[in-house]
Design a protein around this motif. Structure first.
Motif, PDB file in Angstrom:
ATOM      1  N   ASP A 188       9.316  -0.494   4.432  1.00  0.00           N
ATOM      2  CA  ASP A 188       8.948   0.123   5.695  1.00  0.00           C
ATOM      3  C   ASP A 188       7.606   0.072   6.045  1.00  0.00           C
ATOM      4  OD1 ASP A 188       9.537   1.677   7.760  1.00  0.00           O
ATOM      5  OD2 ASP A 188       9.478   3.796   6.313  1.00  0.00           O
ATOM      6  N   GLN A 189       6.910   0.311   5.167  1.00  0.00           N
ATOM      7  CA  GLN A 189       5.373   0.394   5.168  1.00  0.00           C
ATOM      8  C   GLN A 189       5.015  -0.867   5.831  1.00  0.00           C
ATOM      9  OE1 GLN A 189       2.966   1.363   1.818  1.00  0.00           O
ATOM     10  NE2 GLN A 189       0.995   1.279   2.761  1.00  0.00           N
ATOM     11  N   HIS A 190       5.423  -2.013   5.612  1.00  0.00           N
ATOM     12  CA  HIS A 190       4.836  -3.510   6.153  1.00  0.00           C
ATOM     13  C   HIS A 190       5.665  -3.984   7.176  1.00  0.00           C
ATOM     14  CE1 HIS A 190       1.559  -4.211   3.083  1.00  0.00           C
ATOM     15  NE2 HIS A 190       2.262  -3.403   2.281  1.00  0.00           N
ATOM     16  N   ILE A 207      -8.273   0.072   2.189  1.00  0.00           N
ATOM     17  CA  ILE A 207      -8.708   0.784   0.848  1.00  0.00           C
ATOM     18  C   ILE A 207      -7.570   0.792  -0.214  1.00  0.00           C
ATOM     19  CG2 ILE A 207      -9.800   3.004  -0.418  1.00  0.00           C
ATOM     20  CD1 ILE A 207     -11.500   1.590   1.826  1.00  0.00           C
ATOM     21  N   THR A 208      -6.615   1.232  -0.079  1.00  0.00           N
ATOM     22  CA  THR A 208      -5.538   1.288  -0.912  1.00  0.00           C
ATOM     23  C   THR A 208      -4.062   1.569  -0.267  1.00  0.00           C
ATOM     24  OG1 THR A 208      -5.242   3.609  -1.733  1.00  0.00           O
ATOM     25  CG2 THR A 208      -6.740   2.153  -2.897  1.00  0.00           C
ATOM     26  N   GLU A 209      -3.143   0.880  -0.726  1.00  0.00           N
ATOM     27  CA  GLU A 209      -1.763   1.235  -0.162  1.00  0.00           C
ATOM     28  C   GLU A 209      -1.129   2.524  -0.052  1.00  0.00           C
ATOM     29  OE1 GLU A 209       1.042  -1.938  -0.453  1.00  0.00           O
ATOM     30  OE2 GLU A 209      -0.052  -3.442   0.724  1.00  0.00           O
ATOM     31  N   ASP A 217      -3.944   2.339   6.371  1.00  0.00           N
ATOM     32  CA  ASP A 217      -3.196   1.475   5.240  1.00  0.00           C
ATOM     33  C   ASP A 217      -1.847   1.827   5.249  1.00  0.00           C
ATOM     34  OD1 ASP A 217      -5.560   0.419   4.111  1.00  0.00           O
ATOM     35  OD2 ASP A 217      -5.796   2.234   2.967  1.00  0.00           O
ATOM     36  N   GLY A 218      -1.278   3.159   5.911  1.00  0.00           N
ATOM     37  CA  GLY A 218       0.123   3.179   6.004  1.00  0.00           C
ATOM     38  C   GLY A 218       0.684   2.290   7.159  1.00  0.00           C
ATOM     39  N   TYR A 219      -0.109   1.534   7.843  1.00  0.00           N
ATOM     40  CA  TYR A 219       0.386   0.967   9.176  1.00  0.00           C
ATOM     41  C   TYR A 219      -0.248  -0.420   9.121  1.00  0.00           C
ATOM     42  CZ  TYR A 219       1.711   5.820  10.331  1.00  0.00           C
ATOM     43  OH  TYR A 219       2.171   7.143  10.233  1.00  0.00           O
ATOM     44  N   PRO A 220      -0.213  -1.363   8.135  1.00  0.00           N
ATOM     45  CA  PRO A 220      -0.676  -2.546   8.179  1.00  0.00           C
ATOM     46  C   PRO A 220      -0.530  -3.726   9.206  1.00  0.00           C
ATOM     47  CG  PRO A 220       0.790  -2.394   6.401  1.00  0.00           C
ATOM     48  CD  PRO A 220       0.669  -1.309   7.098  1.00  0.00           C
TER      49      PRO A 220
END
Length: 516
Positions: free
Chosen positions: A335-337, A375-377, A384-387
């Motif tokens: 979902d994140q990607h 920074i970190t996923e 970072d939550g919406y790459p």
């Protein structure tokens, strides 16, 4: 007003969150013949929340004040009776108001917490002006603003401050004392968390010498409570001095409503109908208490703070809303990607892309509520939550020139270079991100803490520090200079000195950070 226990109808919601057209119009401009009371001569401290200007243009600005002789009155009306009052304003080229060039009249009405937002037009570009308000026999403090350069004019220099996260109860606004004294300052950019919604109790009241009544101990939920919270924060004399000194442009993040909320959804499980009510009144109070143009007036739970302006040919500013249109927090790595995930929403994303790729300016400045740098996923509340959405924005920056992102949110000072592809160590830079620390949130702070390795593991992060302060950015045709300023303490008092933490230069057309 208290939060209803039953489901709220859409019609009732809009009534709670909206303002009638006539009320709104009279709060911006009213004829001299409009029938209203003048403030009584006995109304000491009538302008107890100071004055402000905003929405700067080459020939215009929005002025703001709010009648509040008792700013901390617990009904949210600042000690004003529930009547409309006449407010006159004037703009002059001198602080003594000998040469008055514009004047007008507005009505301060209870529906808008007795705030007025007159828009002054017909001014000269690149010119310093002074303004003040009057109601009855009472005059406000004098404010100052400078109009922007005219279209196509290439200014030699333009300097703006960047601030965020002003948790009044965590410490003194010492940063504002120093920023207001900067003689080069042209503008203040506030990148979110103008207030905090948490209840203020003995556990989090770290500002020495301060006290609040029991009414402040509850989490903010109603229109009256949001008004009172703004009044508490805006009662600070250093913040009032900064507002009087230069125009301000403002975006929101989450604490203007509720921590980590996403669009119309509470992060703490509040029912959607009730949370929509909360968003509506929070956005309403945001407009009431800041020098915003008419477009920022919310319609129920929907508000529009996205705007932009050009500083002649030198800079294009674009103010983003990274809270209201984003997709929900991802529930899985897939979902994140997902390629269709959005931080800005399709309409805002297209608008930002066009502003970047068609900009004629030397510098392009984006104001963002949350950090863009990778920074970190697990930092899913940030970009970072919406790459995928971040990649699209970075692509637009690559097709633009000299893009600078200014951000707040994390209560740390960070300087980072933005790469076209953060997963590729050889990728070219497409811009820089300058993250201001908080004005007061998290108290005194410290140079480092346990999260520092997450940031400093990346060679594109050039600075990381957790003390309080602000950022100034000075733009010139050939380079940008960014200066990170800290104050060593804020909890004990407001006497801490100004200390330059770091200074970077960025040459035009070379998106890098050179430490001076």
């Amino acid at each position: 007003m208290s939060v209803p226990s039953q489901t709220i109808s859409r019609r009732h919601l809009l009534q709670l969150g909206g303002v009638g057209a006539a009320t709104l119009a009279l709060g911006i401009s009213a004829p001299e013949t409009a029938i209203a009371r003048s403030a009584p001569s006995s109304a000491e401290g009538l302008f107890g929340l100071g004055v402000a200007s905003g929405a700067p243009g080459p020939d215009s600005a929005v002025l703001w004040t709010r009648l509040a002789p008792e700013p901390l009155a617990e009904d949210g009306h600042g000690g004003m009776p529930l009547h409309a009052y006449s407010v006159h304003w004037e703009v002059a080229t001198d602080a003594a108001f000998v040469d008055v060039v514009r004047k007008g009249h507005a009505l301060a009405q209870p529906d808008l917490a007795h705030a007025v937002h007159p828009k002054v037009t017909g001014l000269s570009p690149g010119t310093e002006y002074y303004y003040r308000f009057r109601s009855g026999e009472r005059y406000s403090p004098v404010g100052r603003f400078r109009t922007l350069p005219g279209p196509g004019a290439l200014a030699e220099r333009f300097t703006f401050g960047v601030v965020s996260c002003q948790a009044w109860y965590h410490g003194h606004f010492t940063a504002y004392k120093h920023l207001a004294a900067d003689p080069e300052l042209d503008l203040m950019v506030f990148t979110g968390d103008c207030i905090y919604e948490y209840g203020i109790t003995s556990a989090n009241l770290w500002r020495h010498g301060a006290s609040v009544t029991a009414a402040h101990a509850a989490e903010v939920q109603t229109l009256e409570q949001y008004r009172l919270r703004y009044a508490l924060f805006k009662s600070d004399p250093h913040l009032q001095a900064l507002h009087a000194r230069v125009p301000a442009v403002v975006i929101w993040d989450d604490h203007e409503v509720q921590n980590n909320y996403v669009a119309g959804t509470s992060a703490y499980g509040l029912e959607d109908d009730l949370f929509e009510h909360r968003v509506a009144v929070a956005y309403r109070a945001f407009y009431e208490n800041l020098p915003l143009d008419l477009d920022a007036l919310p319609h129920g739970p929907t508000g529009d703070i996205t705007t932009g302006f050009d500083v002649g040919a030198l800079a294009r500013f674009t103010l983003l809303d990274t809270r209201q249109h984003r997709d929900p927090v991802p529930t899985s790595p897939e979902d994140q990607h997902a390629e269709d995930r959005t931080m800005l929403g399709a309409e805002q994303e297209a608008w930002v892309t066009e502003r970047l790729t068609r900009s004629p300016a030397v510098w392009n400045v984006l104001a963002s509520g949350v950090v863009l740098t990778a920074i970190t996923e697990n930092r899913t509340d940030q970009w970072d939550g919406y790459p995928a959405a971040r990649r699209r924005l970075l692509d637009a920056m690559a097709r633009s020139r000299n893009t600078v992102v200014v951000t707040g949110d994390i209560h740390h000072a960070v300087a980072a270079e933005l790469r076209a592809d953060f997963d590729d160590p050889t990728s070219a830079n497409v811009g820089v991100e300058l993250i201001c620390t908080s004005v007061a949130s998290d108290g005194d702070g410290a140079p480092t803490h346990g999260y520092a390795p997450d940031w400093l593991q990346h060679d594109y992060v050039k600075l990381y520090d957790g003390r309080r302060g602000y950022l100034t950015v000075s733009l010139a045709p050939d380079q940008m200079t960014s200066t990170f300023v800290i104050v060593p303490w804020i909890e004990a008092d407001d006497t801490a000195p100004r200390q330059v933490l770091a200074r970077f230069t960025t040459p035009a057309r070379q998106p890098r950070l050179d430490r001076a």
